[in-house]
Every structure is written in structure tokens, then in C-alpha cells.
Write an enzyme that holds these catalytic residues in place. Structure first.
Site, mmCIF file in Angstrom:
data_model
loop_
_atom_site.group_PDB
_atom_site.id
_atom_site.type_symbol
_atom_site.label_atom_id
_atom_site.label_comp_id
_atom_site.label_asym_id
_atom_site.label_seq_id
_atom_site.Cartn_x
_atom_site.Cartn_y
_atom_site.Cartn_z
ATOM 1 N N GLU A 74 51.642 -90.818 56.463
ATOM 2 C CA GLU A 74 50.706 -89.756 56.075
ATOM 3 C C GLU A 74 49.805 -89.397 57.257
ATOM 4 O OE1 GLU A 74 47.944 -90.971 53.003
ATOM 5 O OE2 GLU A 74 47.295 -88.926 52.596
ATOM 6 N N ASP A 133 46.043 -87.856 44.608
ATOM 7 C CA ASP A 133 45.168 -88.672 45.457
ATOM 8 C C ASP A 133 43.785 -88.049 45.539
ATOM 9 O OD1 ASP A 133 44.050 -90.409 47.242
ATOM 10 O OD2 ASP A 133 45.046 -89.584 49.012
ATOM 11 N N ASP A 185 49.126 -84.713 52.719
ATOM 12 C CA ASP A 185 48.017 -84.717 51.761
ATOM 13 C C ASP A 185 47.296 -83.392 51.994
ATOM 14 O OD1 ASP A 185 45.202 -85.002 51.010
ATOM 15 O OD2 ASP A 185 45.586 -87.131 50.688
ATOM 16 N N ASP A 235 38.125 -83.342 53.545
ATOM 17 C CA ASP A 235 38.948 -84.191 52.691
ATOM 18 C C ASP A 235 38.074 -84.901 51.658
ATOM 19 O OD1 ASP A 235 41.194 -85.711 51.858
ATOM 20 O OD2 ASP A 235 40.619 -87.352 53.182
ATOM 21 N N HIS A 276 50.574 -85.842 48.697
ATOM 22 C CA HIS A 276 49.374 -86.291 48.008
ATOM 23 C C HIS A 276 48.675 -85.028 47.551
ATOM 24 C CE1 HIS A 276 48.538 -90.658 49.518
ATOM 25 N NE2 HIS A 276 49.553 -90.572 48.676
ATOM 26 N N HIS A 329 44.186 -82.962 54.214
ATOM 27 C CA HIS A 329 44.209 -83.457 55.590
ATOM 28 C C HIS A 329 44.512 -82.422 56.652
ATOM 29 C CE1 HIS A 329 44.876 -87.925 54.296
ATOM 30 N NE2 HIS A 329 43.863 -87.345 53.675
ATOM 31 N N LYS A 339 46.591 -87.109 59.158
ATOM 32 C CA LYS A 339 45.239 -86.685 58.789
ATOM 33 C C LYS A 339 44.592 -85.966 59.967
ATOM 34 C CE LYS A 339 41.144 -88.264 56.384
ATOM 35 N NZ LYS A 339 40.641 -89.208 55.397
ATOM 36 N N ASP A 398 38.355 -85.091 48.428
ATOM 37 C CA ASP A 398 39.047 -85.707 47.298
ATOM 38 C C ASP A 398 38.430 -85.373 45.951
ATOM 39 O OD1 ASP A 398 41.414 -87.229 48.354
ATOM 40 O OD2 ASP A 398 39.861 -88.000 49.665
ATOM 41 N N TRP A 418 49.181 -95.127 55.531
ATOM 42 C CA TRP A 418 48.070 -94.322 56.031
ATOM 43 C C TRP A 418 47.017 -95.257 56.600
ATOM 44 C CZ3 TRP A 418 42.867 -94.467 54.402
ATOM 45 C CH2 TRP A 418 42.037 -93.604 55.129
#
Ligand code: RNT
Ligand code: ZN
Length: 420
Positions: A224, A327, A259, A294, A286, A262, A226, A296, A183
């Protein structure tokens, strides 16, 4: 209600709680080391800003500041999570010491810089996933694998190749598949004049990285995608179409990684899982919680996490087609609790999905019986799930809900609060 009663209630709707627990015990979820230190790593100045469009916010006390502290924290987490974890490391967590010759830059990393992690995993019977670190480094110009500067790009390609060699080492030493995720935060804040050039270079760079020899049965490189990041709002080189097309055209060497932070906020990864599994034998995930972007946040036992888990279970993901990893990184609360809460919720969501009469529900759908399908799916929500969950925790030798937090608090008082 006791577990025995719960078992009978589930048996009455055609669900075997024993089989569900057995299956979940074997499902591997990778635990991301970077929740413990706010994604700082050990190979550059710890005060440097996090770059690449990702951010941790908050300054809760107790952040791990060195390998010993991070390892101790991971041990504490392992005491509190049920199921079969594996570790997930970033290249920035290389451990340099006098024995291995001290610090080297990321293009020169070698397996020996991860020997201490291998020992750590061996002692705890853990496999290990790996990630090259294409962010938070002076050689981000700010682009990495898509940079127009050939020297910069070469540096990052060499880093990627070094990481393939390290991933092979981890897989061989630990006897478990090593998922190696590529990534980068490469992109632009404002409207670019050339959208194709960076993508052509990115493609060429990943191809060069994957030209490093490795055994695809042992090492699973991923790409990955995004949608955007902070400071790179207008254009992301490794967009969804880019990453997916790359994986689709390099199926003998890499797999796609999604993910769930994303994508645009109304898109759901739960629906993308079966779409990708129609074409790819393996995919990687993820698992995170995006709040508007994003961000997290810690994974909760919420609707989309449950829906992702249902698709993993229904599509046979627990039989090896889906590689699962967490993640997220929250620096505003106790980091051990953040880790444990997200890990337990992912396990919970998988157990919840396993405790569903999936075959029967599928038959209702296929026979067009949508009224009963809705009724059955809604009734599942008031089944005695908590009893089975606590039984599962007990069988895994970890505290059930209502009990693990005491231990996390003890660790905070005795260990975390004493860190400067
Ligand atoms: C960032 C990506 C990436 C990182 C980790 C640290 O948006 O999700 O996977 O979070 O590699
Ligand atoms: Zn991710």
C-alpha cells in the site's frame, strides 16, 4: 413507489434489478476490525499513542477494550449490513491467553494467537484478511522496514514473515483467499538528505518477507502506498511510484493496494482503477473518505465513492479482480454506526453502479455520442434507486434505511454506554 414499479422503471432503460442484486450479494467487502477500538489492538499498552502518521480523533464512549467486546460489536455490525462481508484483522489484534502461552512480541506471533478469531469467523462463515502492524510499537525507531538500524529492520522483517504464515493459516482454515497488506508509516517530518537509502532497504525488506513460502492462490500480499502522514509530511518511503513499481516487478508474489486517502486531493482513485487493471490481473483497495488529508472519515454515498464503485463494476472487479476493504476510523461518533454507515454506503455505491446500463453508455461513448451520453448519465440520478436498495436489504435479512439506526441506538443504550 413499490419495488415492482422500480423494477419496471429500470427494465425500461435496459437494467435488470434482479441480476444486479444477485451479483451484489456475492461481492465480498472486508470489514476492518479497527473501527471498533480506534486502532489500538490488544498487544501493547492501550494508552500508547497511535503512531505511523495516522490518527483517530474524538472520544465517543463505548470503545471496545478487549477481544470479547470487539467481537460483540462486530456481531452487532453484521446484523445491520447486507451482502457478503469478510473480516479484516491487524496483527496487533492477536489474542494472548494462558492456553497459548501468553504475550509474545510481534516478531514471534504464531497462528495460535489467532485461533479465537478463526473460531469466530468459522461460526459466522466469514473469510479473513490480515495486516502486519508496523506502527504503534516501541520498535518503531520511528522507521521499521526501512530503518538503517539492522536490528530494528530484522525485527520487522521477522514480523512480516510471521504474518505470511498467519495469513496462510487463515486462508487454509477458512477456505477463502487472505489478502495480506503491507503498509508502513515510514517517512520523515522534514527534508531528508537521503531519499534512496530508505527505499532500497524497504525494497529489500519486503523481498525478504515475501521469501517466506506461501501459496499465491491463497495468500495475496499487497503493498500500500501513501503520500504523507501527520508528523511525516516531507517524505514517505512507500510512495506511489515505489509501491507500484515494487508490485509491477514482483507480480508473481504481490499486488498493488490503493487507499483513496493516500493521494493528492485532486487525484482520484476511480481513474487509477482501470489504469492499474490494464497491467495487473488483481488489485486491492482501501475504501475510505479523506477530508483534505488522509483523515479516514466514514465512507459516504458521495460522488467519488460512486465513481470508484462504477469503475469496479465496469472493469469486472466483482468477478474477482478487485479486492475491496474498508479502512477508516472515526472515534467522534457511535462506532457501530460509523462501521455500518460506511459499509452500507459502499454496498449502496456498488448497487448504484450495477443499476446502470453500462454497455449502452459505453456504446454511446465509442460512437462519439457525447450529448446523449451526458443526458442518459444525468437521468440515472433520478431513478428510484432507494426502492431497490431497500428491497436488497430486505432480501439480505437486514433492516432497510430508516430502521437500522434504532437497533444501533438500542445497542448503545444497553451495551456501549455501560463500558468504562
Ligand atoms: C494508513 C493506511 C493503513 C491503515 C490500516 C490501519 O494510512 O491506510 O492501511 O489505515 O492498516
Ligand atoms: Zn489504508
Amino acid at each position: 413507489m413499490s419495488y415492482e414499479n422500480a423494477r419496471e422503471s429500470y427494465a425500461a432503460i435496459g437494467v435488470d434489478t434482479e441480476a444486479a442484486m444477485e451479483k451484489l450479494k456475492k461481492a465480498q467487502i472486508a470489514l476492518h476490525c479497527w473501527q471498533g477500538d480506534d486502532v489500538r489492538g490488544f498487544d501493547t499498552d492501550p494508552e500508547k499513542p497511535l503512531t505511523g502518521g495516522i490518527q483517530t480523533t474524538g472520544n465517543y464512549p463505548g470503545r471496545a477494550g478487549n477481544p470479547q467486546e470487539l467481537m460483540a460489536d462486530i456481531d452487532e455490525v453484521l446484523k445491520l449490513i447486507p451482502g457478503k462481508a469478510k473480516l479484516n484483522l491487524h496483527a496487533s489484534y492477536a489474542i494472548f491467553d494462558e492456553e497459548n502461552g501468553g504475550w509474545v512480541d510481534r516478531d514471534r506471533l504464531e497462528p495460535k494467537h489467532f485461533k479465537k478469531w478463526v473460531d469466530f469467523c468459522k461460526q459466522r462463515n466469514l473469510g479473513c484478511d490480515f495486516n502486519p502492524t508496523f506502527f504503534s510499537h516501541p520498535k518503531c525507531d520511528p522507521l521499521t522496514l526501512s530503518s538503517p538500524d539492522e536490528e530494528t529492520r530484522k525485527f520487522w522483517i521477522e514480523h512480516g514473515k510471521a504474518c505470511i504464515r498467519i495469513s496462510s493459516y487463515l486462508a487454509k482454515e477458512l477456505g477463502e483467499t487472505c489478502v495480506m497488506n503491507i503498509w508502513t508509516g515510514d517517512g520523515f517530518k522534514d527534508i531528508p538528505a537521503d531519499r534512496k537509502g530508505p527505499r532500497d532497504r524497504y525494497r529489500d525488506s519486503i523481498e525478504q518477507i515475501l521469501s517466506e513460502p506461501f501459496d499465491f492462490n491463497q495468500v495475496k500480499p499487497c503493498v500500500e502506498s501513501k503520500v504523507f502522514g501527520i508528523g511525516v509530511e516531507s517524505y514517505t518511503v512507500g510512495s506511489a511510484e515505489f509501491a507500484l513499481s515494487f508490485a509491477a516487478t514482483h507480480k508473481d508474489k504481490c499486488i498493488p493496494l490503493m487507499d483513496n486517502g493516500h493521494y493528492h486531493p485532486t487525484e482520484v482513485v476511480s481513474d487509477k482503477i482501470p489504469a492499474l487493471l490494464s497491467f495487473f490481473p488483481n488489485i486491492a483497495l482501501h475504501i475510505t473518505r479523506p477530508v483534505r488529508w488522509d483523515s479516514d472519515h466514514v465512507v459516504l454515498f458521495d460522488d467519488e465513492t460512486k465513481e470508484i464503485a462504477k469503475e469496479i463494476v465496469r472493469c469486472g472487479g466483482l468477478e474477482g479482480s478487485v479486492f475491496m476493504a474498508l479502512d477508516y476510523f472515526d472515534a467522534s461518533i457511535n462506532r457501530i454506526s460509523a462501521w455500518v454507515t460506511g459499509y452500507r454506503n459502499t454496498q449502496k455505491a456498488l448497487l448504484y453502479a450495477l443499476l446502470s446500463p453500462n454497455e449502452e453508455l459505453k456504446n454511446l461513448q465509442d460512437s462519439g455520442n457525447f450529448t446523449e451520453l451526458m443526458v442518459r448519465m444525468e437521468e440515472l440520478k433520478t431513478m428510484p434507486f432507494g426502492e431497490v436498495w431497500n428491497e436488497y436489504c430486505q432480501r439480505c435479512g437486514v433492516p432497510g434505511d430508516g430502521r437500522w439506526f434504532e437497533e444501533a441506538k438500542r445497542y448503545e443504550d444497553e451495551v456501549l454506554s455501560k463500558r468504562s
